[in-house]
Design an enzyme around this catalytic site. Structure first.
Site, PDB file in Angstrom:
ATOM      1  N   GLU A  69      -2.067  -2.637  -8.227  1.00  0.00           N
ATOM      2  CA  GLU A  69      -3.210  -2.911  -7.360  1.00  0.00           C
ATOM      3  C   GLU A  69      -3.632  -1.603  -6.706  1.00  0.00           C
ATOM      4  O   GLU A  69      -2.859  -0.641  -6.677  1.00  0.00           O
ATOM      5  CB  GLU A  69      -2.860  -3.966  -6.291  1.00  0.00           C
ATOM      6  N   HIS A  72      -5.058  -5.372  -1.492  1.00  0.00           N
ATOM      7  CA  HIS A  72      -5.903  -5.208  -0.304  1.00  0.00           C
ATOM      8  C   HIS A  72      -7.014  -6.258  -0.338  1.00  0.00           C
ATOM      9  O   HIS A  72      -8.186  -5.956  -0.563  1.00  0.00           O
ATOM     10  CB  HIS A  72      -6.505  -3.810  -0.267  1.00  0.00           C
ATOM     11  N   SER A  76       0.837  -1.190   0.000  1.00  0.00           N
ATOM     12  CA  SER A  76       0.000   0.000   0.000  1.00  0.00           C
ATOM     13  C   SER A  76       0.879   1.250   0.000  1.00  0.00           C
ATOM     14  O   SER A  76       1.674   1.435  -0.918  1.00  0.00           O
ATOM     15  CB  SER A  76      -0.965  -0.031   1.195  1.00  0.00           C
TER      16      SER A  76
END
Length: 305
Positions: free
Chosen positions: A207, A276, A109
């Site tokens: 992502e 995630h 992330s």
């Protein structure tokens, strides 16, 4: 690329929060997971600090990172959570310190910014994987996600096939290259900086979470205009969670992917549970990998030595 040393039972793991403040109760719930693997845990001095949406001031977060890197007893750094803030401290990181003390660095992330910067400045393999408070403490954390930590203890080639999830071919082909990338929003934020993502001849993993199709469209447009998509040897499309469109009408995420990837001259394969999501398939970044739409697979070389 330089691979960090593998872990052994009895090693000590450093846990810090270089971005957003973690839920401390969830952090405590997650620590036994590391201890069950035979590891000791050392928390960063400022792990409980909160400075608005940051886990302490820039100086405090940077100090924790530098201390964990410099401490010879710490064999790996696993982050408590992502959030926002990594990019604020990257310019002040002592990359020579990391070069002198290469060790396992694990997260994803917002940590994508750190992965990209370290690969560019140091050439060290890092790991895109679930974090403590934001993932391991969650009810959905499953056996496959947990098993991915085994790659830190033994050099092992991993393969992702449709036994894990259905994979969708966007552009056919087969190619090899370093696996790089991560969170799309963070990759776009590196553009124009000295930490800009290098995709030339590489397999690019993408992502994200919480971004509607039109926002993903805009970010992919930036990657396209900057030449990052055309430079890539292949595109690995990971999980795009919580991406339901609020605009009506809207393109679907699949239509957006098709618009930006369909005319590329490299293989593009979508549907990977990387991001995630649960299961969360963890991968080393910077290692050689092979992407094949014929076999519908991604084969990844070991990340430790």
């Amino acid at each position: 690329m330089l691979c960090p040393n593998r872990l052994h039972k009895g090693d000590t793991i450093g846990v810090i929060a270089p971005s957003g403040p973690p839920d401390l109760d969830k952090l405590k719930q997650a620590i036994p997971f590391l201890k069950k693997m035979g590891l000791h845990v050392k928390l960063g001095k400022h792990i409980d600090k909160v400075h608005g949406y940051l886990a302490g001031t820039d100086e405090e977060r940077l100090e924790d990172l530098h201390e964990m890197i410099a401490n010879p007893e710490i064999k790996a750094i696993i982050f408590a959570r992502g959030g926002y803030g990594m990019g604020r401290i990257v310019p002040d990181i002592d990359f020579n310190l990391i070069k002198r003390n290469p060790k396992i660095i694990w997260g994803y992330s917002d940590i994508t910014y750190l992965h990209t910067a370290i690969r560019k400045k140091v050439g060290l393999v890092t790991f895109h994987g679930p974090m403590l408070a934001s993932d391991i403490a969650e009810e959905g954390f499953d056996e496959l996600s947990a098993s991915m930590f085994e790659q830190l203890f033994e050099p092992k080639r991993y393969g992702y096939t449709e036994k894990i999830s259905a994979l969708h071919e966007i552009v056919s082909g087969e190619s090899e290259g370093q696996l790089v990338g991560g969170n799309l929003s963070l990759l776009v934020s590196t553009l124009g900086s000295s930490y800009e993502i290098d995709t030339k001849g590489k397999l690019l993993l993408l992502e994200d979470i919480g971004e509607e199709p039109y926002k993903i469209d805009g970010m992919l447009n930036q990657l396209k205009f900057s030449g990052k998509l055309a430079d890539a040897a292949g595109i690995v499309v990971g999980d795009f969670a919580k991406a339901e469109p609020k605009l009506d009408p809207s393109l679907t995420m699949e239509q957006v992917f098709y618009d930006y990837f369909n005319d590329l001259s490299c293989p593009v394969l979508a549907g990977f549970k990387i991001g995630h999501c649960f299961p969360h398939f963890s991968v080393p970044l910077g290692v050689q990998a092979k992407l094949s739409t014929k076999d519908k697979s991604l084969i990844i070389e070991p990340g430790v030595k």
